[in-house]
Design an enzyme around this catalytic site. Structure first.
Site, PDB file in Angstrom:
ATOM      1  N   GLY A  62       0.780  -1.235  -0.064  1.00 42.35           N
ATOM      2  CA  GLY A  62      -0.016  -0.026   0.076  1.00 42.35           C
ATOM      3  C   GLY A  62       0.856   1.278   0.049  1.00 42.35           C
TER       4      GLY A  62
ATOM      5  N   ARG B  52       0.578   5.668  -1.732  1.00 45.84           N
ATOM      6  CA  ARG B  52      -0.303   7.043  -1.083  1.00 45.84           C
ATOM      7  C   ARG B  52       0.111   6.828   0.592  1.00 45.84           C
ATOM      8  NH1 ARG B  52      -6.847   6.260  -1.704  1.00 45.84           N
ATOM      9  NH2 ARG B  52      -6.860   4.403  -0.717  1.00 45.84           N
TER      10      ARG B  52
ATOM     11  N   ASP C  61      -1.001  -6.538  -5.378  1.00 40.97           N
ATOM     12  CA  ASP C  61      -2.501  -6.489  -4.762  1.00 40.97           C
ATOM     13  C   ASP C  61      -2.551  -7.603  -3.637  1.00 40.97           C
ATOM     14  OD1 ASP C  61      -5.213  -6.417  -4.016  1.00 40.97           O
ATOM     15  OD2 ASP C  61      -5.806  -6.698  -6.252  1.00 40.97           O
ATOM     16  N   VAL C  62      -2.218  -7.317  -2.384  1.00 39.52           N
ATOM     17  CA  VAL C  62      -2.234  -8.278  -1.232  1.00 39.52           C
ATOM     18  C   VAL C  62      -3.379  -9.201  -0.946  1.00 39.52           C
ATOM     19  CG1 VAL C  62      -0.623  -6.846   0.110  1.00 39.52           C
ATOM     20  CG2 VAL C  62      -3.121  -6.759   0.351  1.00 39.52           C
TER      21      VAL C  62
ATOM     22  N   SER D  48      -3.346  -0.704  14.598  1.00 42.79           N
ATOM     23  CA  SER D  48      -4.402   0.275  15.123  1.00 42.79           C
ATOM     24  C   SER D  48      -4.686   0.031  16.423  1.00 42.79           C
ATOM     25  CB  SER D  48      -5.776   0.556  14.188  1.00 42.79           C
ATOM     26  OG  SER D  48      -6.734   1.473  14.784  1.00 42.79           O
TER      27      SER D  48
ATOM     28  N   TYR E 109     -12.978  -3.054  10.595  1.00 43.65           N
ATOM     29  CA  TYR E 109     -11.626  -2.809  10.772  1.00 43.65           C
ATOM     30  C   TYR E 109     -11.025  -3.303  12.052  1.00 43.65           C
ATOM     31  CZ  TYR E 109      -7.893   0.512  10.332  1.00 43.65           C
ATOM     32  OH  TYR E 109      -6.379   0.994  10.339  1.00 43.65           O
TER      33      TYR E 109
ATOM     34  N   THR F  70     -11.758  -5.975  14.225  1.00 37.88           N
ATOM     35  CA  THR F  70     -11.619  -7.299  14.237  1.00 37.88           C
ATOM     36  C   THR F  70     -10.398  -7.794  13.403  1.00 37.88           C
ATOM     37  OG1 THR F  70     -13.180  -7.658  12.538  1.00 37.88           O
ATOM     38  CG2 THR F  70     -13.888  -8.079  14.760  1.00 37.88           C
TER      39      THR F  70
ATOM     40  N   LYS G 295      -7.763  -5.653  12.863  1.00 39.94           N
ATOM     41  CA  LYS G 295      -6.494  -5.146  13.420  1.00 39.94           C
ATOM     42  C   LYS G 295      -6.365  -6.094  14.515  1.00 39.94           C
ATOM     43  CE  LYS G 295      -5.362  -2.157  10.287  1.00 39.94           C
ATOM     44  NZ  LYS G 295      -4.028  -2.449   9.495  1.00 39.94           N
TER      45      LYS G 295
END
Length: 236
Positions: free
Chosen positions: A16, A19, A63-64, A144, A159, A161, A163
């Site tokens: 990623g 950006r 593209d993971v 996070s 998000y 769960t 992380k």
């Protein structure tokens, strides 16, 4: 006299990376002398980002969420460099603060796990031999506070769960790679002003600095931890 930066000759891959915090992490690693590979789904955008940074920075198609992409990227890195010194698992999607677990959007949840967990897992497994070959490998999972069980609450179920799972994976990978000299840590960069984080967050450079800290730890540095700005976070 030519000045040699501290990590000249080392190779880093940032997923990623075209950006936001991934791009800034690449910028800071390049400034330290790393050859930086910006993993990106859109190669043209990645190449434009690499040109923006200058130096020894280039894009690599990754593209993971695609099942074969990690193995293909690892094979290319092995062919070209023979090793990998740093892997930053930064790619992530679907920050969903208004969603609720009792009204699940299974499409969003599956997509989030495919990228945030399985994607990170695939590239970590594919690159583990290259990191081991380095002898000083560093694997950094960008996590996070939303993945911390100690502070988790309502909202952002997809998000948070993913992380939390990434934090667990960090501990497992750290244990499995300890004997190979690879340090594996999860980093919470804080609320950062990016496309995902939105306006009002801390500067991107500050968030990326914690990731770079973990990427450049000394050989006797910590492994299997959850950190923000070089200090431990509540990740239990």
């Amino acid at each position: 006299m030519t000045t040699i930066t501290p990590h000249s000759g080392k190779v880093a891959l940032v997923t990623g990376g075209n950006r936001g915090i991934g791009l800034e992490t690449g910028r800071q690693l390049a400034a330290l002398g790393f050859t930086v590979l910006l993993g990106t789904r859109d190669l043209a955008k990645g190449e434009a980002a690499a040109r923006q940074l200058g130096g020894k920075v280039e894009a690599i198609a990754l593209d993971v969420a695609a099942p074969d992409a990690a193995a293909l990227a690892a094979a290319e890195i092995e062919r070209r460099f023979g090793r990998l010194d740093v892997l930053v698992n930064n790619a992530a999607i679907h920050y969903d603060p208004r969603a609720r677990a009792l009204k699940p959007d299974w499409t969003v949840i599956r997509e989030a796990f495919e990228t945030n967990v399985f994607g990170a897992w695939r590239i970590a497994a594919a690159c583990a031999p290259l990191l081991s070959t380095s002898g000083h490998g560093r694997l950094v999972n960008v996590s996070s506070e939303g993945g911390s069980l100690a502070s988790m609450g309502a909202g952002a179920p997809a998000y948070s769960t993913t992380k939390a799972t990434l934090n667990a994976l960090t501990c497992i990978l750290a244990a499995e790679l300890r004997g190979a000299g690879v340090l594996v840590n999860a980093i919470y960069p804080g609320w950062v002003a990016t496309d995902m984080g939105g306006p009002g967050g801390r500067p991107v450079a500050q968030g990326a600095a914690g990731i770079v800290w973990a990427a450049t730890l000394p050989d006797d540095g910590p492994t299997g931890g959850f950190f923000r700005d070089g200090k431990g976070c509540r990740g239990e």
